[in-house]
Design an enzyme around this catalytic site. Sequence first.
Site, short mmCIF file in Angstrom:
data_model
loop_
_atom_site.label_atom_id
_atom_site.label_comp_id
_atom_site.label_asym_id
_atom_site.label_seq_id
_atom_site.Cartn_x
_atom_site.Cartn_y
_atom_site.Cartn_z
CE LYS A 127 1.60 77.50 25.23
NZ LYS A 127 0.22 77.78 25.54
C1 LIG Z 1 -0.99 78.59 25.36
C2 LIG Z 1 -1.68 79.14 26.52
C3 LIG Z 1 -3.04 78.90 26.74
C4 LIG Z 1 -3.95 78.26 25.74
O1 LIG Z 1 -3.62 77.00 25.36
P1 LIG Z 1 -4.15 76.42 23.95
O2 LIG Z 1 -3.88 74.97 24.04
O3 LIG Z 1 -3.33 77.11 22.88
O4 LIG Z 1 -5.59 76.75 23.83
C5 LIG Z 1 -3.58 79.35 27.93
N1 LIG Z 1 -2.85 80.02 28.83
C6 LIG Z 1 -1.55 80.29 28.63
C7 LIG Z 1 -0.79 81.02 29.69
C8 LIG Z 1 -0.92 79.88 27.46
O5 LIG Z 1 0.37 80.18 27.25
#
Ligand SMILES: *Cc1c(COP(=O)(O)O)cnc(C)c1O
Length: 386
Positions: A187
């Site tokens: 991310k």
């Molecule tokens: C990565 C992601 C999540 C979840 O995040 P985590 O930290 O991996 O639990 C939720 N929504 C979207 C759109 C994502 O890309």
Amino acid sequence: MNKKSHTKIPFALPDINNDEINEVVACLKSGWLTTGPLTKKFEEQFAAYLNVKHALAVNSGTAGLHLAIEALGIKKGDKVATSVYTFTATSEVIRYLQADPVFIDIDPETLNIDTSHLIQKIDKTTKAIIPVHFAGQACEMDAIAAAAKQFDLKIVEDAAHAIPCSYKGKKIGKIGKCTVFSFYVTKPIATGEGGMVVTDSEQIADRIRVMRLHGINRDIWNRYRDSTPNWYYEVIEPGYKYNMPDLMAAIGIHQLKKVNQFQKRRQMIAEQYDEAFTNLPLKTPVIVNPEDRHAWHLYVIQLELERIQISRDEFIEKMAEKGIGTSVHFIPLHIHPYWRDQYGFSPNDFPVALDCYRRAVSLPIYSKMQNDDVDKVIKAVKDILG
Ligand SMILES: *Cc1c(COP(=O)(O)O)cnc(C)c1O
């Protein structure tokens, strides 16, 4: 032969340097590894960055989404609207509470929810909506807010892709009642695993504080701190184990400082891709409001399959042969076995999402990419499609 030409370009890489490494080492040496002073500092800095009252650190974005809709009172039998074109985390948290998702098809240009579909699909049983700012481009928040007002829906924004991101001059995180970020390794800012819920609501923040750590009432803890022995606590709910450890916050503090710098680099890469791909049989990402800040978490091209001889999957294979990692965002939820069977969906129930999925390829876009890497990706795409 040039050694560099053999270096693989992974799809994603976190941008970690000595700032993060030294802070993690200091944390290890301090002996305090779990939630403590660094998590508190990360929360304070995150809240200050977005100018919100409360930032609550958790151990994943998924945990944050779960806590947010729980705090808003979503319960068994409620319906929660969300995009069909998202990661399953957005929707699974609705099931955690025995509520049901109402999937909304997307706009083929932005891959964000189509607000006209939203209005058709919500009714009195719909209690909340989780818009997903796909790739880091803000959803049409004015239209979503209008629909939410009309049907009395609570809004929890899934901003896993969306930092830094803005909508009509306002930062994502500052607009809705409750917004959730993810610091998963791929991310825009990464702590490996981690997440943050932000809100201006005292009530939501209080509930999340209790529920993220075993349902322990911290208020009582604080109120009687002077007279209560430090082993004492009270459990008021069957809460969760969703707290962020200081080891992760140590990374997050430094990632947050570089959030704008990282985005600038990604935007530059996006601009280079846009320019390089103009005459190829593919559609580059469409920007709706150029004055908004796009986080550029993802750069998703859509192949014009009618104009080329290869399939999307073959394109991905050819990129891999050239040493370039790619991905697909997203496999729409309604074609996954669980969601399909639970709600009896067929592929054409969400025709836009299905069509976008069949054409979509996410190219590498991250601040650690060197100019050489960007050139190599461009050349590979041109070689395959040119
Ligand atoms: C990565 C992601 C999540 C979840 O995040 P985590 O930290 O991996 O639990 C939720 N929504 C979207 C759109 C994502 O890309």
